[in-house]
Write a protein that holds these residues in place. Structure first.
Motif, mmCIF file in Angstrom:
data_model
loop_
_atom_site.group_PDB
_atom_site.id
_atom_site.type_symbol
_atom_site.label_atom_id
_atom_site.label_comp_id
_atom_site.label_asym_id
_atom_site.label_seq_id
_atom_site.Cartn_x
_atom_site.Cartn_y
_atom_site.Cartn_z
ATOM 1 N N PHE A 112 0.685 -1.301 0.168
ATOM 2 C CA PHE A 112 0.077 0.304 0.072
ATOM 3 C C PHE A 112 1.097 1.083 -0.506
ATOM 4 N N CYS A 113 2.304 1.030 -0.220
ATOM 5 C CA CYS A 113 2.861 2.550 -0.323
ATOM 6 C C CYS A 113 2.710 3.312 -1.853
ATOM 7 N N ASP A 114 2.214 2.066 -2.763
ATOM 8 C CA ASP A 114 2.008 2.826 -3.829
ATOM 9 C C ASP A 114 0.310 3.266 -3.602
ATOM 10 N N VAL A 164 -5.786 -3.616 -2.889
ATOM 11 C CA VAL A 164 -5.681 -4.759 -2.756
ATOM 12 C C VAL A 164 -4.652 -5.549 -3.579
ATOM 13 N N VAL A 165 -4.365 -6.280 -1.963
ATOM 14 C CA VAL A 165 -3.057 -6.882 -2.308
ATOM 15 C C VAL A 165 -3.605 -8.441 -1.664
ATOM 16 N N MET A 166 -2.935 -9.618 -2.737
ATOM 17 C CA MET A 166 -3.291 -10.669 -2.601
ATOM 18 C C MET A 166 -1.174 -11.929 -2.010
ATOM 19 N N LEU A 209 -4.764 -8.761 -14.386
ATOM 20 C CA LEU A 209 -5.781 -8.219 -13.387
ATOM 21 C C LEU A 209 -5.649 -9.997 -12.563
ATOM 22 N N PRO A 210 -4.508 -9.721 -11.333
ATOM 23 C CA PRO A 210 -4.691 -10.955 -10.622
ATOM 24 C C PRO A 210 -5.573 -10.438 -9.190
ATOM 25 N N GLN A 211 -5.840 -11.506 -9.024
ATOM 26 C CA GLN A 211 -7.294 -11.916 -7.598
ATOM 27 C C GLN A 211 -6.973 -12.235 -6.932
ATOM 28 N N VAL A 250 -4.823 -4.020 -8.033
ATOM 29 C CA VAL A 250 -4.617 -5.754 -7.486
ATOM 30 C C VAL A 250 -2.871 -5.619 -7.543
ATOM 31 N N ALA A 251 -2.240 -5.163 -6.085
ATOM 32 C CA ALA A 251 -1.056 -6.587 -6.384
ATOM 33 C C ALA A 251 -1.238 -7.652 -6.019
#
Lengths: 348, 432
Positions: free
Chosen positions: B158-160, B165-167, B205-207, B248-249
């Motif tokens: 979330f620095c970006d 959302v991150v997975m 798009l990573p999920q 989405v990261a």
């Protein structure tokens, strides 16, 4: 009917074969879950801390021995009883426990050095790794194969090669033409001058405003403009001279921050980042490409740890100051103003 | 009629070829292309306050394990809270949560016991979010065992400012139990090590998978939280945020153990539930994705393929029946001409080479040797999934038509709370 039955049997066998093959193959070998190192914790000074722990444990468990019991037994050289001559070659782990360590020019240490007091390394020395429990000073052209760490201050002369990691507990000063992969210290000063012209904390505090999570999409921020919110560009982004961003910045391609700009948050790019002179960034700087930091720049602020991380090359220009960590998967280098303008020309 | 059957067959061949090319591109990307780095390498002393949300229903067997793991995590305790939701449990879940909450103040219990309340993960998460004080919410299922640095790795993304959302990556801990867990281990390797990372590398798009992931509080709260009428709240969140322009990261190094289902019955129910939820999201977001102004063409194309992954197996099953019918009607004259090439390609795409590319590439990257021996047996699970996914699609269709209430079905747990089991397992893997 017989034909259909035979056809069915062949099809069924063909479908069953891979299942049986897989089933019996897996039974023959024990399956284990992939290993996750559950206790792994990130530490930019990990190498030094780990080495120091091993040495101190071994010395405590086997006092007076001339062998150090690490992952394998290593011969010890007590530097307090030794005078090193220029261009000497040392193949043992060096321990300096009771006095400062002076290594003259051209010495080669093929194993690690552990020093309880100040350390001074002469020009063009070659060392595998060095853990200093106080200050460490390196003359010009010193080369490290692995890492160097000082508990207090690390002062690095010109043209040194710093291996994988150079770190210090308080302050790190690094001179022109040095190359590195990772740098860490609460305060990293680039070049000889500490940069009186670097945006002072007072000035920075004046500019600091209320950060906002609002996203603003634009591909150029005009000069001297003040924006509250994070600036996002799907492609390249230019922040013109003296603009002020109370928030973070993200560019989908390259990012150009022109002189005098101030950013209160993080600076992220999927491409390269060029930071011109006298720019102040309070957050992290992260790029999937290269990062070029101009002179008299300030990244982070006193008492807080921030990072500059790039997948490709990182170049830092003299008279800048960074509070925290610099890391690259390629090589990092320290350049002067002339080299900065040259690099800037070839980058953009 | 025969013309329709033939046209349908050819269309499905083309669809499968598209999926096959996608699998090849992803595998190639992971093996030979430059990889994107994630923000995990950043050292930052100002990480935000986070709330770890643990929705739990009858999780007495596994709760101590996740509490132990979370309490050992490296994160500033002043910036961490754990909200454990007891969602209408009938076992000792509530008591165990209260016991831990007494001993550790950062654990905040939330008991949902009113029989008139709707139950299920999205509702439980919404209730937890309403009392949470963190800026970032991290979600784990109760059977997960986060490693020490996992929270920092996830939150660093979330620095970006564009990341919503991150997975992280899920790894089965009980891979050696039986053939099913072996196969799930391989599927996870292909799915995370290759598929998710390649999508991240290629700016697709990573999920977000609903667990071992995190998201920004404000993004959820402005829309009133998760949609309580949907089973795949994770997929819904992925598409909701992507269409709003958030990214989405994926962090392949943010690894976490999970307990994989150990019986085919449990796995079948799980896949059917996923299919039902995913297809509900597909009905809702297919049009919006195609019309989106935020996504580039290639992102849109891949997002549509991802939306269809729980629809295609049923359509493929129909194509099988279609193929057999055409054969017995004597109308399968595709051997002659260019269609033959397509036919062979498509045959390899369904159930054979397509998943093999990613799983084999993932196994190579993970250094798996013994595990890969079970690969041929995936042929069976392909048909097993086709069957259960098709039922999930019917469920979703009925949900849409009748507007019926969706009930949450929990996946069975197997492990007793024995941390030594994992330690022993890790030890063996380390020796190996």
């Amino acid at each position: 009917m017989t034909f259909l039955f035979v056809l069915f049997c062949i099809t069924f066998s063909l479908m069953l074969f891979p299942v049986l093959l897989g089933y019996y193959s897996r039974k023959a070998q024990r399956q284990e879950p992939l290993l996750i190192k559950s206790d792994n914790v990130k530490d930019p000074r990990y190498f030094s801390k780990s080495f120091r722990r091993m040495v101190e444990t071994s010395l405590k468990d086997h006092p007076g021995e001339e062998t150090l019991h690490l992952s394998k037994d290593e011969r010890l050289l007590f530097a307090d009883q030794q005078t090193f001559t220029p261009d000497c070659q040392v193949d043992s782990i060096v321990l300096a426990m009771n006095a400062p360590l002076d290594a003259p020019a051209g010495c080669k240490f093929s194993k690690e050095i552990y020093a309880a007091y100040d350390v001074r390394i002469g020009a063009d020395a070659q060392i595998r790794a060095l853990a200093g429990l106080n200050d460490v000073t390196l003359a010009s052209g010193v080369q490290f194969l692995r890492w160097v760490d000082a508990e207090s201050a690390l002062d690095i002369g010109p043209s040194c090669h710093l291996g994988i990691s150079a770190s210090a507990g308080k302050r790190l000063r690094i001179s022109k033409s040095c190359s590195f992969q990772r740098l860490y210290a609460p305060e990293i000063v680039i070049g000889e001058n500490t940069g009186a012209a670097v945006g002072s904390p007072a000035e920075t505090m004046q500019k600091r405003g209320e950060a906002s999570s609002k996203l603003i999409r634009m591909d150029r921020v005009p000069s001297s403009e003040t924006i509250t919110g994070s600036v996002i560009a799907d492609d390249s982004l230019v922040l013109d001279e003296n603009c002020v961003i109370h928030g973070s910045v993200h560019a989908g391609k390259r990012l150009h921050i022109r002189r005098g700009a101030y950013i209160s948050g993080n600076v992220i790019s999927d491409g390269d980042i060029l930071i011109e002179e006298n720019v102040s960034i309070e957050g992290d700087v992260f790029a999937q490409g290269c990062i070029l930091v101009g002179y008299q720049c300030r990244i982070g602020s006193e008492g807080r740890i921030k990072s500059i991380v790039a997948r490709k090359h990182v170049s830092l220009t003299e008279e800048s100051i960074i509070f925290g960590y610099v890391g690259t998967e390629a090589r990092g280098s320290i350049i002067d103003k002339d080299e900065f303008y040259k690099a800037m020309g070839s980058m953009f | 009629m025969v013309t329709i059957m033939k046209t349908y067959f050819i269309i499905m061949i083309l669809v499968m070829l598209i999926y096959m090319v996608r699998h090849i591109v992803f595998s190639y990307n992971r093996l030979y292309s430059q990889q994107k780095i994630s923000c995990r390498d950043i050292y930052d002393s100002d990480l935000p306050k986070i709330s770890v949300l643990l929705p739990m229903h009858n999780e007495g067997k596994v709760i101590p394990l996740i509490f132990k793991s979370l309490l050992e995590c490296e994160y500033d305790p002043d910036k961490l809270e754990i909200i454990a939701v007891n969602d209408h449990s009938t076992d000792a879940t509530g008591e165990i949560i209260d016991h831990y909450a007494k001993a550790y103040p950062i654990i905040r219990p939330l008991h949902r016991l009113d029989p008139d309340q709707q139950r299920g993960k999205p509702v439980a998460l919404n209730d937890a979010m309403s009392i949470a004080s963190g800026e970032i919410f991290v979600v784990f299922d109760a059977d997960y065992r986060p490693s020490k640095n996992l929270l920092k790795k996830l939150v660093s993304a979330f620095c970006d400012p564009i990341v919503g959302v991150v997975m992280g990556r899920v790894i089965p801990v009980n891979t050696g139990t039986n053939l099913l867990t072996n196969l799930l281990n391989l599927e996870r390797t292909g799915g995370y090590q290759v598929d998710q990372q390649a999508r991240y590398n290629l700016n697709l798009l990573p999920q977000y998978g609903g667990t071992v992931g995190a998201f920004r509080k404000e993004l959820l709260m402005k829309d009133g939280g998760f949609d309580e009428h949907i089973l795949a709240e994770d997929t819904e969140l992925t598409y909701r945020l992507a269409l709003e322009g958030w990214r989405v990261a994926y962090d392949n190094s943010a690894e976490c153990y999970e307990e994989a289902p150990e019986t085919w019955d449990a796995r079948g129910k799980q896949v059917r539930r996923w299919s039902r939820g995913h297809n509900e999201v597909m009905f809702r977001y297919l049009g919006r994705t195609l019309r989106s102004q935020r996504l580039r063409f290639i992102q849109k194309f891949d997002a549509v393929l991802l939306l269809m992954v729980y629809t295609v197996p049923f359509l493929l099953g129909l194509a099988f029946l279609d193929c057999i019918a055409l054969f017995f009607l004597g109308k399968m004259s595709i051997i002659a001409g260019w269609v033959f090439v397509l036919f062979v390609g498509a045959f390899n795409a369904w159930g054979n080479f397509a998943p093999f590319y990613e799983i084999a590439a993932g196994a190579l990257l993970d250094g798996m040797k013994n595990e890969i021996l079970a690969l041929p047996a995936l042929c069976f699970s392909f048909y097993f999934y086709m069957w259960n996914i098709s039922f999930g699609l019917f469920d979703a269709l009925i949900d849409m038509v009748t507007n019926r209430r969706v009930d949450w079905i929990k996946t069975d747990r197997y492990a007793e709370s024995d941390p030594d089991k994992i330690a022993v397992s890790n030890g063996k893997a380390a020796e190996k």
